[in-house]
Design a protein around this motif. Structure first.
Motif, PDB file in Angstrom:
ATOM      1  N   THR A 126      -4.203   6.759  -2.442  1.00 20.63           N
ATOM      2  CA  THR A 126      -3.715   5.606  -2.020  1.00 20.63           C
ATOM      3  C   THR A 126      -3.724   4.467  -2.909  1.00 20.63           C
ATOM      4  O   THR A 126      -4.900   4.420  -3.619  1.00 20.63           O
ATOM      5  CB  THR A 126      -4.526   5.259  -0.689  1.00 20.63           C
ATOM      6  OG1 THR A 126      -4.223   6.230   0.261  1.00 20.63           O
ATOM      7  CG2 THR A 126      -4.131   4.110  -0.258  1.00 20.63           C
ATOM      8  N   VAL A 127      -3.100   3.918  -3.217  1.00 22.52           N
ATOM      9  CA  VAL A 127      -3.000   2.618  -4.104  1.00 22.52           C
ATOM     10  C   VAL A 127      -2.507   1.329  -3.427  1.00 22.52           C
ATOM     11  O   VAL A 127      -1.422   1.509  -2.777  1.00 22.52           O
ATOM     12  CB  VAL A 127      -2.040   2.828  -5.437  1.00 22.52           C
ATOM     13  CG1 VAL A 127      -2.170   1.491  -6.205  1.00 22.52           C
ATOM     14  CG2 VAL A 127      -2.655   3.985  -6.317  1.00 22.52           C
ATOM     15  N   GLN A 145      -8.283   5.806  -2.627  1.00 21.80           N
ATOM     16  CA  GLN A 145      -8.246   7.366  -2.461  1.00 21.80           C
ATOM     17  C   GLN A 145      -7.767   7.935  -3.655  1.00 21.80           C
ATOM     18  O   GLN A 145      -6.498   7.559  -3.975  1.00 21.80           O
ATOM     19  CB  GLN A 145      -7.597   7.749  -0.970  1.00 21.80           C
ATOM     20  CG  GLN A 145      -8.466   7.228   0.105  1.00 21.80           C
ATOM     21  CD  GLN A 145      -7.429   7.394   1.314  1.00 21.80           C
ATOM     22  OE1 GLN A 145      -6.272   7.067   1.359  1.00 21.80           O
ATOM     23  NE2 GLN A 145      -7.972   8.212   2.485  1.00 21.80           N
ATOM     24  N   ALA A 146      -8.327   8.806  -4.317  1.00 20.87           N
ATOM     25  CA  ALA A 146      -7.587   9.594  -5.482  1.00 20.87           C
ATOM     26  C   ALA A 146      -7.400  11.003  -5.096  1.00 20.87           C
ATOM     27  O   ALA A 146      -8.314  11.627  -4.489  1.00 20.87           O
ATOM     28  CB  ALA A 146      -8.542   9.112  -6.480  1.00 20.87           C
ATOM     29  N   PHE A 147      -6.505  11.570  -5.842  1.00 20.74           N
ATOM     30  CA  PHE A 147      -6.073  12.974  -5.617  1.00 20.74           C
ATOM     31  C   PHE A 147      -7.404  13.595  -6.180  1.00 20.74           C
ATOM     32  O   PHE A 147      -8.013  13.308  -7.072  1.00 20.74           O
ATOM     33  CB  PHE A 147      -4.919  13.568  -6.672  1.00 20.74           C
ATOM     34  CG  PHE A 147      -3.532  12.995  -6.183  1.00 20.74           C
ATOM     35  CD1 PHE A 147      -3.121  13.171  -5.057  1.00 20.74           C
ATOM     36  CD2 PHE A 147      -2.933  12.272  -7.156  1.00 20.74           C
ATOM     37  CE1 PHE A 147      -2.200  12.635  -4.598  1.00 20.74           C
ATOM     38  CE2 PHE A 147      -1.653  11.657  -6.628  1.00 20.74           C
ATOM     39  CZ  PHE A 147      -0.984  12.062  -5.430  1.00 20.74           C
ATOM     40  N   GLN A 180       0.860  -1.136  -0.103  1.00 20.20           N
ATOM     41  CA  GLN A 180       0.078  -0.077  -0.031  1.00 20.20           C
ATOM     42  C   GLN A 180       0.948   1.232   0.175  1.00 20.20           C
ATOM     43  O   GLN A 180       1.724   1.391   0.799  1.00 20.20           O
ATOM     44  CB  GLN A 180      -0.875  -0.071   1.205  1.00 20.20           C
ATOM     45  CG  GLN A 180      -1.698   1.360   1.258  1.00 20.20           C
ATOM     46  CD  GLN A 180      -2.500   1.187   2.662  1.00 20.20           C
ATOM     47  OE1 GLN A 180      -3.103   0.197   3.031  1.00 20.20           O
ATOM     48  NE2 GLN A 180      -2.451   2.547   3.280  1.00 20.20           N
ATOM     49  N   ILE A 181       0.562   2.169  -0.975  1.00 25.40           N
ATOM     50  CA  ILE A 181       1.477   3.340  -0.904  1.00 25.40           C
ATOM     51  C   ILE A 181       0.405   4.760  -1.045  1.00 25.40           C
ATOM     52  O   ILE A 181      -0.563   4.560  -1.709  1.00 25.40           O
ATOM     53  CB  ILE A 181       2.215   3.347  -2.319  1.00 25.40           C
ATOM     54  CG1 ILE A 181       3.025   2.440  -2.440  1.00 25.40           C
ATOM     55  CG2 ILE A 181       2.849   4.804  -2.565  1.00 25.40           C
ATOM     56  CD1 ILE A 181       2.623   1.251  -3.397  1.00 25.40           C
ATOM     57  N   THR A 182       0.716   5.485  -0.093  1.00 27.19           N
ATOM     58  CA  THR A 182      -0.004   6.794   0.015  1.00 27.19           C
ATOM     59  C   THR A 182       0.805   7.965  -0.065  1.00 27.19           C
ATOM     60  O   THR A 182       2.133   8.073   0.540  1.00 27.19           O
ATOM     61  CB  THR A 182      -0.647   6.801   1.400  1.00 27.19           C
ATOM     62  OG1 THR A 182      -1.497   5.592   1.705  1.00 27.19           O
ATOM     63  CG2 THR A 182      -1.537   8.173   1.545  1.00 27.19           C
ATOM     64  N   ASN A 183       0.426   8.781  -0.995  1.00 32.36           N
ATOM     65  CA  ASN A 183       1.066   9.947  -1.339  1.00 32.36           C
ATOM     66  C   ASN A 183       0.379  11.067  -0.636  1.00 32.36           C
ATOM     67  O   ASN A 183      -0.928  11.187  -1.199  1.00 32.36           O
ATOM     68  CB  ASN A 183       1.305  10.302  -2.737  1.00 32.36           C
ATOM     69  CG  ASN A 183       2.256   9.286  -3.437  1.00 32.36           C
ATOM     70  OD1 ASN A 183       1.660   8.212  -4.228  1.00 32.36           O
ATOM     71  ND2 ASN A 183       3.704   9.243  -3.271  1.00 32.36           N
ATOM     72  N   GLU A 184       0.893  11.763   0.150  1.00 29.22           N
ATOM     73  CA  GLU A 184       0.193  13.077   0.777  1.00 29.22           C
ATOM     74  C   GLU A 184       1.125  14.375   1.058  1.00 29.22           C
ATOM     75  O   GLU A 184       1.950  13.821   2.107  1.00 29.22           O
ATOM     76  CB  GLU A 184      -0.498  12.596   2.105  1.00 29.22           C
ATOM     77  CG  GLU A 184      -1.578  13.748   2.636  1.00 29.22           C
ATOM     78  CD  GLU A 184      -2.459  13.361   3.701  1.00 29.22           C
ATOM     79  OE1 GLU A 184      -3.339  14.262   3.989  1.00 29.22           O
ATOM     80  OE2 GLU A 184      -1.894  12.491   4.380  1.00 29.22           O
TER      81      GLU A 184
END
Length: 157
Positions: free
Chosen positions: A110-111, A148-150, A96-100
């Protein structure tokens, strides 16, 4: 200034991410990750079309591949390789990768990469001239989710 220009603050910081790996129900915070990239690639077949000089292209499937670099300070993946050597049992896992970036207006993405499987792993390593040790890992995955998408940037529509 035009509203149809991306603001510099909306570029996502490369280091403000989180990476978790779930193996057999155990969730690990992979804070030792340096980078990771996962790619969704379509398989396409050329389709001859009567009345056209060129061929069309039709998607016929896809494959998921990825690569990552980690600090060489965990034995988790080596233990999976050892288990495969000893028993023949291959273990699949999720990443799981989350960019924030809190400065950006796009929020977070989140992918989750499902059923990841290692292509290879480094068993042992040293480098007397290195500042630190790292390891590269290539993998495949069988599916993905994006819970979760940008947000869309202002001015995109």
């Amino acid at each position: 200034m035009s509203d149809n220009v991306m603001q510099a603050r909306d570029a996502i910081s490369g280091s403000l991410a989180q990476c978790f790996v779930t193996i057999e129900g155990n969730r690990y915070n992979f804070m030792q990750a340096i980078n990771l990239e996962a790619t969704f690639e379509k398989n396409k077949t050329e389709v001859p079309i009567l009345g056209r000089t060129g061929k069309g292209n039709k998607a016929t499937g896809w494959k998921g591949t990825g690569s990552a670099t980690f600090h060489f300070n965990t034995s988790i993946f080596r233990k999976l390789a050892l288990r495969y050597q000893q028993t023949g049992e291959d273990v699949y896992f999720d990443i799981q990768i989350t960019n924030e970036d809190p400065t950006s207006s796009v929020g977070l993405q989140t992918v989750i990469l499902r059923d990841c499987n290692l292509d290879s792993t480094i068993l042992a390593k040293f480098d007397a001239d290195a500042d630190y040790l790292d390891e590269d890992m290539d993998f495949t995955f069988e599916g993905f989710e994006m819970p979760q998408a940008f947000n869309e940037l202002s001015g995109m529509k």
